[in-house]
Write a protein that holds these residues in place. Sequence first.
Motif, short mmCIF file in Angstrom:
data_model
loop_
_atom_site.label_atom_id
_atom_site.label_comp_id
_atom_site.label_asym_id
_atom_site.label_seq_id
_atom_site.Cartn_x
_atom_site.Cartn_y
_atom_site.Cartn_z
N GLY A 341 -15.95 12.20 146.68
CA GLY A 341 -17.40 12.19 146.67
C GLY A 341 -18.04 11.16 147.58
O GLY A 341 -19.27 10.99 147.55
N THR A 342 -17.25 10.50 148.42
CA THR A 342 -17.79 9.52 149.36
C THR A 342 -18.19 10.21 150.66
O THR A 342 -17.40 10.99 151.22
CB THR A 342 -16.75 8.44 149.68
OG1 THR A 342 -16.36 7.80 148.46
CG2 THR A 342 -17.30 7.41 150.64
N MET A 343 -19.41 9.95 151.14
CA MET A 343 -19.86 10.56 152.39
C MET A 343 -19.05 10.04 153.57
O MET A 343 -18.92 8.83 153.76
CB MET A 343 -21.34 10.28 152.61
CG MET A 343 -21.89 10.95 153.86
SD MET A 343 -23.69 10.74 154.01
CE MET A 343 -23.95 11.41 155.67
N ILE A 344 -18.49 10.96 154.35
CA ILE A 344 -17.64 10.57 155.49
C ILE A 344 -18.14 11.14 156.81
O ILE A 344 -17.61 10.79 157.87
CB ILE A 344 -16.18 11.03 155.26
CG1 ILE A 344 -16.13 12.56 155.09
CG2 ILE A 344 -15.56 10.31 154.07
CD1 ILE A 344 -14.72 13.12 155.11
N GLY A 345 -19.13 12.02 156.78
CA GLY A 345 -19.59 12.62 158.03
C GLY A 345 -20.80 13.51 157.82
O GLY A 345 -21.38 13.55 156.72
N THR A 346 -21.15 14.23 158.87
CA THR A 346 -22.36 15.05 158.85
C THR A 346 -22.11 16.37 159.60
O THR A 346 -21.44 16.38 160.64
CB THR A 346 -23.53 14.31 159.53
OG1 THR A 346 -23.69 13.04 158.91
CG2 THR A 346 -24.82 15.10 159.40
N VAL A 347 -22.65 17.45 159.08
CA VAL A 347 -22.63 18.74 159.78
C VAL A 347 -23.59 18.68 160.96
O VAL A 347 -24.69 18.13 160.84
CB VAL A 347 -23.02 19.88 158.81
CG1 VAL A 347 -23.22 21.20 159.56
CG2 VAL A 347 -21.97 20.04 157.73
N THR A 348 -23.17 19.22 162.10
CA THR A 348 -24.04 19.24 163.29
C THR A 348 -24.57 20.63 163.60
O THR A 348 -25.66 20.76 164.17
CB THR A 348 -23.27 18.70 164.51
OG1 THR A 348 -22.05 19.45 164.67
CG2 THR A 348 -22.94 17.22 164.32
#
Length: 403
Positions: A341-348
Amino acid sequence: MQRAVSMVAHLGLRLQALPSALGRPLSCAQDVLRRTPLYDFHLAHGGKMVAFAGWSLPVQYRDSHVASHLHTRRHCSLFDVSHMLQTKILGCDRVKLMESLVVGDIAELRPNQGTLSLFTNETGGILDDLIVTSTSEGYLYVVSNAGCWDKDLALMQGKVRELQNMGSDVSLEVVDNGLLALQGPTAAQVLQAGVADDLRKLPFMTSAVMEVFGVSGCRVTRCGYTGEDGVEISVPAAGAVHLATALLENPEVKLAGLAARDSLRLEAGLCLYGSDIDEHTTPVEGSLSWTLGKRRRTAMDFPGASVILPQLKGEVQRRRVGLMCEGAPMRAHSPILNMEGTMIGTVTSGCPSPCLKKNVAMGYVPCEYSRPGTPLLVEVRRKQQMAVVSKMPFVTTNYYTLK
């Protein structure tokens, strides 16, 4: 490649629901928008025009976005991409100029062969992606993104002046042509009826100047932004409507707009400048290391080489990956999380795939999460859902190469 398109809305896309990045419906400001030579042609054929990157362009026609997408995969579609910046680099030092700006090996290109390359800055960031063709007529033909028009032109013109002041023989011309993309498995068959040249001898990323359906002086390049076989035709502006009309007479051909173009390129795993790559992304992070010419790597003589080349040895923090999921479609800016559940990135970039009936996307994650098959979570509409890192292209590409 093209910055002017963006995320496609859900299957059964409604024009009024289009994200602002793809284009906004025309308003009282439409008079200030630039128009391609096919503007009236689009209106006459039911084109739904949007404002985008300073141009008025069709996002779709009477057919739905999904119907246009699938027609391109099964037959062929005609796209107006005349908003792209087309330039010629002339003079004995044309290769020297281009290699001072891009990461590719331009000197090794054979006559009428082209390559995808990248403008980079001194920190290794990607200023734009572009196609460079070394023509048999003694100039480089360059096609770059409409959204980077001013930036790219200033970059190239500035380098021209710099080299000219040093005594180099180089100059630049903007090509005021229309640009039509005919894409799909039957594109070559359709085009062959209107040209004398044998298109079987024109493989992927090569080009030739020829008469096309009676319009002389057209440069036909075997390339595109859909993953399918196809061509882009640089046509004198005065002949653009005639050529489009002639192509559309074949029942194999239908018109398609920005919406289908975006979902097609995403299925093919192709980057959208300004979303999937930008000035803060290096070629290695963007999974575009293959654009770095072997000779250029050895010479370390392209902008940003001191940053980019060490990353080839593993010194990179993140990479662009493909993602697939079911449920609600992933969109740009959706958070990517690990299984804890840790944020590791982002959709582009993201959209439903009309061919796969699944949701596909691209995004950036730390290298340890980049292996295909890695399970992840994506947050969509404040809800977490399962996603998996997937190989790209999502849909097999069908570029034409000589057997």
